[in-house]
Design a protein around this motif. Structure first.
Motif, PDB file in Angstrom:
ATOM      1  N   GLU A 259      -9.058   6.037  -0.623  1.00 17.65           N
ATOM      2  CA  GLU A 259      -9.784   5.037  -1.424  1.00 17.65           C
ATOM      3  C   GLU A 259      -9.148   4.886  -2.802  1.00 17.65           C
ATOM      4  O   GLU A 259      -8.952   3.778  -3.287  1.00 17.65           O
ATOM      5  CB  GLU A 259     -11.259   5.410  -1.547  1.00 17.65           C
ATOM      6  CG  GLU A 259     -12.049   5.204  -0.285  1.00 17.65           C
ATOM      7  CD  GLU A 259     -12.033   3.755   0.195  1.00 17.65           C
ATOM      8  OE1 GLU A 259     -12.284   2.840  -0.618  1.00 17.65           O
ATOM      9  OE2 GLU A 259     -11.772   3.538   1.390  1.00 17.65           O
ATOM     10  N   ALA A 260      -8.840   5.998  -3.434  1.00 14.43           N
ATOM     11  CA  ALA A 260      -8.199   5.951  -4.754  1.00 14.43           C
ATOM     12  C   ALA A 260      -6.825   5.295  -4.640  1.00 14.43           C
ATOM     13  O   ALA A 260      -6.453   4.472  -5.482  1.00 14.43           O
ATOM     14  CB  ALA A 260      -8.075   7.358  -5.331  1.00 14.43           C
ATOM     15  N   LYS A 261      -6.095   5.635  -3.600  1.00 15.43           N
ATOM     16  CA  LYS A 261      -4.763   5.054  -3.404  1.00 15.43           C
ATOM     17  C   LYS A 261      -4.851   3.544  -3.239  1.00 15.43           C
ATOM     18  O   LYS A 261      -4.053   2.800  -3.815  1.00 15.43           O
ATOM     19  CB  LYS A 261      -4.094   5.693  -2.191  1.00 15.43           C
ATOM     20  CG  LYS A 261      -2.662   5.241  -1.991  1.00 15.43           C
ATOM     21  CD  LYS A 261      -2.014   5.996  -0.852  1.00 15.43           C
ATOM     22  CE  LYS A 261      -0.569   5.572  -0.684  1.00 15.43           C
ATOM     23  NZ  LYS A 261       0.105   6.364   0.357  1.00 15.43           N
ATOM     24  N   LYS A 262      -5.830   3.080  -2.465  1.00 20.33           N
ATOM     25  CA  LYS A 262      -6.018   1.635  -2.279  1.00 20.33           C
ATOM     26  C   LYS A 262      -6.313   0.939  -3.603  1.00 20.33           C
ATOM     27  O   LYS A 262      -5.847  -0.153  -3.858  1.00 20.33           O
ATOM     28  CB  LYS A 262      -7.171   1.371  -1.304  1.00 20.33           C
ATOM     29  CG  LYS A 262      -6.734   0.869   0.043  1.00 20.33           C
ATOM     30  CD  LYS A 262      -7.880   0.294   0.829  1.00 20.33           C
ATOM     31  CE  LYS A 262      -8.672   1.408   1.476  1.00 20.33           C
ATOM     32  NZ  LYS A 262      -9.705   0.912   2.398  1.00 20.33           N
ATOM     33  N   GLU A 263      -7.102   1.605  -4.434  1.00 17.46           N
ATOM     34  CA  GLU A 263      -7.481   1.035  -5.722  1.00 17.46           C
ATOM     35  C   GLU A 263      -6.295   0.957  -6.690  1.00 17.46           C
ATOM     36  O   GLU A 263      -6.164   0.011  -7.454  1.00 17.46           O
ATOM     37  CB  GLU A 263      -8.597   1.894  -6.334  1.00 17.46           C
ATOM     38  CG  GLU A 263      -9.427   1.180  -7.351  1.00 17.46           C
ATOM     39  CD  GLU A 263     -10.642   1.995  -7.777  1.00 17.46           C
ATOM     40  OE1 GLU A 263     -11.210   1.632  -8.818  1.00 17.46           O
ATOM     41  OE2 GLU A 263     -11.023   2.966  -7.097  1.00 17.46           O
TER      42      GLU A 263
ATOM     43  N   LEU B  76       4.637   3.222 -13.000  1.00 18.49           N
ATOM     44  CA  LEU B  76       3.657   3.328 -11.925  1.00 18.49           C
ATOM     45  C   LEU B  76       3.794   2.089 -11.058  1.00 18.49           C
ATOM     46  O   LEU B  76       3.708   0.963 -11.544  1.00 18.49           O
ATOM     47  CB  LEU B  76       2.236   3.413 -12.491  1.00 18.49           C
ATOM     48  CG  LEU B  76       1.104   3.285 -11.475  1.00 18.49           C
ATOM     49  CD1 LEU B  76       1.119   4.459 -10.505  1.00 18.49           C
ATOM     50  CD2 LEU B  76      -0.235   3.199 -12.175  1.00 18.49           C
ATOM     51  N   GLU B  77       4.019   2.328  -9.771  1.00 15.77           N
ATOM     52  CA  GLU B  77       4.120   1.225  -8.818  1.00 15.77           C
ATOM     53  C   GLU B  77       3.855   1.784  -7.428  1.00 15.77           C
ATOM     54  O   GLU B  77       4.297   2.883  -7.096  1.00 15.77           O
ATOM     55  CB  GLU B  77       5.525   0.612  -8.878  1.00 15.77           C
ATOM     56  CG  GLU B  77       5.689  -0.613  -8.034  1.00 15.77           C
ATOM     57  CD  GLU B  77       7.039  -1.306  -8.249  1.00 15.77           C
ATOM     58  OE1 GLU B  77       7.192  -2.403  -7.695  1.00 15.77           O
ATOM     59  OE2 GLU B  77       7.907  -0.766  -8.940  1.00 15.77           O
ATOM     60  N   ASN B  78       3.106   1.027  -6.626  1.00 12.76           N
ATOM     61  CA  ASN B  78       2.777   1.443  -5.258  1.00 12.76           C
ATOM     62  C   ASN B  78       2.090   2.806  -5.220  1.00 12.76           C
ATOM     63  O   ASN B  78       2.392   3.637  -4.359  1.00 12.76           O
ATOM     64  CB  ASN B  78       4.024   1.446  -4.372  1.00 12.76           C
ATOM     65  CG  ASN B  78       4.637   0.074  -4.243  1.00 12.76           C
ATOM     66  OD1 ASN B  78       3.932  -0.913  -4.124  1.00 12.76           O
ATOM     67  ND2 ASN B  78       5.957   0.015  -4.289  1.00 12.76           N
ATOM     68  N   ALA B  79       1.202   3.046  -6.180  1.00  7.45           N
ATOM     69  CA  ALA B  79       0.437   4.295  -6.280  1.00  7.45           C
ATOM     70  C   ALA B  79       1.356   5.514  -6.411  1.00  7.45           C
ATOM     71  O   ALA B  79       1.037   6.606  -5.949  1.00  7.45           O
ATOM     72  CB  ALA B  79      -0.516   4.445  -5.113  1.00  7.45           C
TER      73      ALA B  79
END
Length: 108
Positions: free
Chosen positions: A21-25, A46-49
């Motif tokens: 969920e955090a990764k999706k956000e 920061l890019e693509n989590a």
């Protein structure tokens, strides 16, 4: 401070690996960040989590620049200094959108 920041980055990566969920956000966020500690300067992307390009130098035209002292940054990292208190008391100055930093803080 480089080792402390790297530890924080590693913690972020573990969070992204273990919390879908955090990764999706975080996935759609793309930011460049400078950290100015006076005598020490760091940058990261920061890019693509995922955080990449952690370097001991500043990036031109970063989306966010954090200005603070090593002591205040360490307090933020270890939780003895709260982010909003640091911001209000000017122990940390942010150039860019403070919302970006507050959003990302919950993932560390």
């Amino acid at each position: 401070m480089e080792a402390s920041i790297q530890t924080l980055i590693d913690k972020f990566h573990r969070k992204m690996e273990n919390d879908e969920e955090a990764k999706k956000e975080v996935m759609p966020i793309k930011k460049t960040i400078n950290i100015d500690l006076g005598a020490e300067h760091y940058s990261l992307k920061l890019e693509n989590a995922h955080i990449d390009d952690f370097e001991p130098q500043m990036i031109d035209n970063a989306d966010i620049t954090i200005l603070t002292t090593p002591e205040s940054l360490q307090g933020l990292i270890d939780g003895t200094l709260r982010p909003m208190k640091a911001y209000v008391t000017k122990k940390i100055t942010v150039k860019g959108k403070i919302q970006d930093l507050l959003f990302l803080k919950k993932f560390f």
